[in-house]
Every structure is written in structure tokens, then in C-alpha cells.
Write a protein that holds these residues in place. Structure first.
Motif, short mmCIF file in Angstrom:
data_model
loop_
_atom_site.label_atom_id
_atom_site.label_comp_id
_atom_site.label_asym_id
_atom_site.label_seq_id
_atom_site.Cartn_x
_atom_site.Cartn_y
_atom_site.Cartn_z
N GLY A 319 158.43 70.47 98.32
CA GLY A 319 159.89 70.50 98.52
C GLY A 319 160.52 71.75 97.94
O GLY A 319 159.93 72.44 97.11
N TYR A 320 161.71 72.05 98.44
CA TYR A 320 162.44 73.21 97.94
C TYR A 320 163.03 72.84 96.57
O TYR A 320 163.82 71.90 96.47
N ARG A 321 162.60 73.58 95.55
CA ARG A 321 162.89 73.16 94.16
C ARG A 321 164.37 72.87 93.89
O ARG A 321 164.72 71.80 93.39
N LYS A 322 165.24 73.83 94.27
CA LYS A 322 166.66 73.65 93.93
C LYS A 322 167.26 72.46 94.67
O LYS A 322 168.12 71.75 94.14
N LEU A 323 166.81 72.26 95.91
CA LEU A 323 167.31 71.11 96.68
C LEU A 323 166.87 69.82 95.99
O LEU A 323 167.66 68.89 95.79
N ASN A 324 165.60 69.78 95.59
CA ASN A 324 165.09 68.57 94.93
C ASN A 324 165.81 68.29 93.61
O ASN A 324 166.13 67.15 93.30
N GLU A 325 166.06 69.36 92.86
CA GLU A 325 166.77 69.17 91.58
C GLU A 325 168.14 68.55 91.83
O GLU A 325 168.57 67.64 91.14
N LYS A 326 168.80 69.05 92.88
CA LYS A 326 170.15 68.54 93.20
C LYS A 326 170.06 67.07 93.64
O LYS A 326 170.81 66.23 93.15
N LEU A 327 169.11 66.79 94.53
CA LEU A 327 168.99 65.41 95.04
C LEU A 327 168.68 64.44 93.90
O LEU A 327 169.30 63.38 93.80
N LEU A 328 167.75 64.85 93.03
CA LEU A 328 167.38 63.96 91.92
C LEU A 328 168.57 63.75 90.98
O LEU A 328 168.80 62.63 90.51
N SER A 329 169.35 64.82 90.76
CA SER A 329 170.51 64.68 89.86
C SER A 329 171.57 63.75 90.46
O SER A 329 172.38 63.18 89.75
N GLU A 330 171.53 63.60 91.79
CA GLU A 330 172.48 62.69 92.46
C GLU A 330 171.89 61.29 92.62
O GLU A 330 172.44 60.44 93.31
N GLY A 331 170.69 61.10 92.04
CA GLY A 331 170.04 59.79 92.12
C GLY A 331 169.40 59.53 93.48
O GLY A 331 169.13 58.38 93.84
N LYS A 332 169.19 60.60 94.25
CA LYS A 332 168.59 60.43 95.58
C LYS A 332 167.11 60.79 95.55
O LYS A 332 166.62 61.36 94.58
N ASP A 333 166.42 60.47 96.64
CA ASP A 333 165.00 60.81 96.73
C ASP A 333 164.82 62.30 96.93
O ASP A 333 165.58 62.92 97.69
N GLU A 334 163.78 62.84 96.29
CA GLU A 334 163.47 64.27 96.53
C GLU A 334 162.80 64.42 97.90
O GLU A 334 162.61 63.43 98.62
N THR A 335 162.45 65.65 98.23
CA THR A 335 161.86 65.90 99.56
C THR A 335 160.53 66.66 99.42
O THR A 335 160.27 67.28 98.38
N PHE A 336 159.72 66.60 100.46
CA PHE A 336 158.59 67.52 100.60
C PHE A 336 158.57 67.97 102.06
O PHE A 336 159.18 67.33 102.93
N ARG A 337 157.91 69.09 102.29
CA ARG A 337 157.96 69.66 103.64
C ARG A 337 156.56 69.82 104.23
O ARG A 337 155.61 70.14 103.51
#
Ligand SMILES: Cc1ncc(COP(=O)(O)O)c(C=O)c1O
Length: 363
Positions: A319-337
Motif C-alpha cells: 500500500g501507499y504509505r501516506k494513504l495507509n497512515e491516513k486511513l488507519l488514523s481515521e479508523g479505516k482499513d489500510e490498502t495494498f496494491r
């Protein structure tokens, strides 16, 4: 090790070996032939008669060049992920007055919002990311370009096609794109180090009026030399040997066939995502032909997965690190590509996806 990251991707032995051919002078007739063949091959991929400049740099170099050669002051940047932000950072660092049109990650550029932004200001250029690598969105140029032209026929349209060119259809002339650029290490399945940019006559007319357009990415100088099948300074000749060979293979496969293969790879990947209980992160109406971004809804330990996949000969993306950090901070699932670009065959993709499934079950 097979690279399953969104660039650089694996380079075949057949292509890699061409870089070791005996060196030639970049001022020789052999080089002129090489340059001509590379330019024509790139024009075919982009369905364009525009010059397709080649630089010894990564794609970011030509992004900076595109800004410096087309904008005195005002530029509109559409941002729907990390690489749209990159356009904005580049334009800002070149001292331009940047207006950012933001879209939520996972969404494509919205036509109506773009239309509104264009009516408000007299921009010299608009920057678009064709394929937002961080989220797996492919913006639809056929939808967006007519809207841009309706609002402002003089605006220059600058397209970052870094992770799309060579994997998805781009009709540069039919659309009237002014700059369309990419890097060698994505869908071209070449080593990093080269960038390509188609430039329209309108761009060159504008560039000539801009005094501080820089030196290395001066499109006027690059175009002048291009017309003599030359580059202003020493190019990466070895990489161009590889490009020449890869363009031959692309021609052999057929350009349309190549785009259709990428589409099929995307369909296989999407089916795998659904069959394995995951979800596509981004708006499926605009899903990318070359990369799929997936919600890690099953909360798989991605770093464990990465380590385990290495033992099977695959280097994967988490996953794109900054996107994942943001998603996790919002309590959402991270991503992988999962990238599906370059020379990848259906068989190789199936093998990879089967392995991924097994490993996910084991960790
Ligand atoms: C969409 C997009 N734009 C720009 C870039 C930057 O390209 P480069 O690393 O070749 O400078 C990337 C790299 O991943 C990308 O995916």
C-alpha cells in the motif's frame, strides 16, 4: 525475484541484456537511427504525430519540465491522490501560482467540479494524473478533456501518464493533449532512468515565450535536437537500446492487443479480490487498467505477508504509505496494491494470485 510493486517492475532477461550492447556515440548515424526508431515507436503507442521527447531522468523530470515550459503564473492542479499532489508540489516549487482542486482519495476527478474551477479563473495549464498509482484510479480523459476545452480552449492540458502509458489507450491527438508524459519503469517494463513526453506545437509556441524555462528540460531545445534525431546532451544510450527492443516487442504484440491484455489482467485481479472477500478501494467506474488498490478488510498482517511472499520469489506492495497512515488514523482499513502492468501474462498473474491466497491462509 519477481517485482509485484507499482514500479519499477521486473525487466525480462531479453530486454535487460540489450543494455550491454557495444556503446555508440550519441553523435553517430547509428544513434540517429536509434533515436528515430524510439520516437516513432512511442508516437505509435500514443496515437500521435507530436514529437515524443526522451529524457535521461525519471518521469518527475518531465513533470517539472512541463510546468516550466508552459506556465508563467497560473496553473490548475487536479489532485485525487499522492501523484496529483506531486504535480502541485512541483508547480509550487517552480514558483507558480497553484490552484488545487482536491478530490477524496479513491475518487476520480469530478467533471462538474472541474468545470466550475475552470470558469473561475484564467489558467494557463491544467495538470491531470491519468492513472493515480496511489489509489488505482484511472481518470477518464475522454470525459474530462471536452469539458476543459469548452471552458477554456487556450489552456494547455498536461497529463502525467507515468503508470498508464503503454498499458492503457491514450489517443493524444484525438484528445488534443498538450503534454503526455511517462517513465520507463512502469508499463514499458524497462529499467528506471528514461522519461517520455509528447509535446504539442502549442506547448512549444508557449515555451519560447517563457524566459526562465530552465536548461535540462527546455522543450524548445529538446525539440530542436529531436528534429535531427538527437538530444541536446548525452542520453542514456544503453537504456535506449532496451527501449528500442521493447518497442519492437510491443509492436509484435500489437498496441491494441497490449491494452486489451492489461484490461484482461485487471478483470482477473478484480475477480480474485471479490472471490477472496476483499473490496476494491477506489470507484470501480474509474478503475485502473494497470493497478488495483484493495481494502485490507480481512486485516491481513501486510508486513508478514510481504516477508512470506519474498520466500516464494515475489516482492509485493503493502500500500501507499501516506494513504495507509491516513486511513488507519481515521479508523479505516489500510490498502495494498496489485500491479498488473508490463509484460505480465495471464498465466503469471494467476500463479501470483494463487500463491498470494495460499500465503494469506498460512500467515
Ligand atoms: C502517477 C505517477 N506520477 C509520477 C510518478 C513519479 O515518477 P518517477 O518516479 O518516474 O519520477 C509516479 C511514480 O510512481 C507515478 O506513479
Amino acid at each position: 525475484m519477481k517485482l509485484f510493486i507499482p514500479g519499477p517492475i521486473s525487466v525480462s532477461e531479453e530486454i535487460a541484456i540489450t543494455q550491454t550492447k557495444e556503446m555508440i556515440s550519441h553523435r553517430s548515424s547509428e544513434f540517429k537511427e536509434l533515436m528515430k526508431e524510439c520516437s516513432e515507436g512511442l508516437q505509435n503507442i500514443l496515437y500521435t504525430k507530436n514529437r515524443v521527447l526522451i529524457s535521461t531522468s525519471s518521469g518527475s523530470g518531465f513533470m517539472e519540465g512541463a510546468i516550466r515550459n508552459t506556465v508563467n503564473k497560473k496553473v490548475l492542479v487536479c489532485v485525487c491522490g499522492a501523484f496529483g499532489k506531486k504535480w502541485a508540489q512541483i508547480a509550487t516549487s517552480c514558483g507558480k501560482e497553484v490552484t488545487i482542486l482536491n478530490f477524496k482519495e479513491g475518487n476520480a476527478i469530478n467533471k462538474e467540479e472541474l468545470k466550475n474551477a475552470l470558469t473561475k479563473n484564467d489558467f494557463e495549464a491544467v495538470c491531470i494524473t491519468l492513472n493515480e498509482t496511489s489509489t488505482g484510479i484511472e481518470n477518464n480523459l475522454e470525459e474530462l478533456v471536452p469539458i476543459i476545452r469548452e471552458q477554456n480552449n487556450n489552456i494547455l492540458i498536461l497529463v502525467d501518464a507515468v503508470s498508464g502509458m503503454g498499458g492503457t489507450r491514450i489517443h493524444v491527438d484525438k484528445l488534443g493533449l498538450d503534454v503526455c508524459l511517462a517513465s520507463s519503469q512502469k508499463c514499458f517494463a524497462l529499467p528506471p532512468g528514461l522519461a517520455f513526453a509528447s509535446v504539442s506545437e502549442k506547448v512549444l509556441e508557449k515555451a519560447i515565450t517563457i524566459k526562465d524555462r530552465g536548461y535540462y528540460f527546455d522543450f524548445v531545445e529538446l525539440a530542436k535536437e529531436y528534429d535531427e534525431n538527437q538530444t541536446p546532451y548525452t542520453p542514456a544510450v544503453g537504456l535506449m537500446f532496451a527501449l528500442q527492443e521493447q518497442l519492437k516487442l510491443i509492436k509484435k504484440e500489437g498496441i491494441e492487443e497490449r491494452f486489451n491484455r492489461h484490461k484482461k489482467l485487471k478483470e482477473i485481479t478484480h475477480a480474485w479480490v471479490r472471490d477472496n472477500g476483499f473490496f476494491i478501494f477506489s470507484d470501480e467506474k474509474y478503475s485502473s487498467n494497470t493497478i488495483t488498490c484493495i481494502n485490507n478488510t480481512k486485516k491481513i498482517d501486510l508486513s508478514k505477508l510481504k516477508k512470506a511472499m519474498i520466500t516464494k520469489g515475489y516482492f509485493i506492495d503493502t500500500g501507499y504509505r501516506k494513504l495507509n497512515e491516513k486511513l488507519l488514523s481515521e479508523g479505516k482499513d489500510e490498502t495494498f496494491r496489485i500491479p498488473h502492468m508490463g509484460e505480465l501474462s495471464e498465466e503469471e498473474l494467476h500463479k501470483f494470485l494463487d500463491t498470494l491466497k495460499i500465503i494469506m491462509g498460512e500467515i
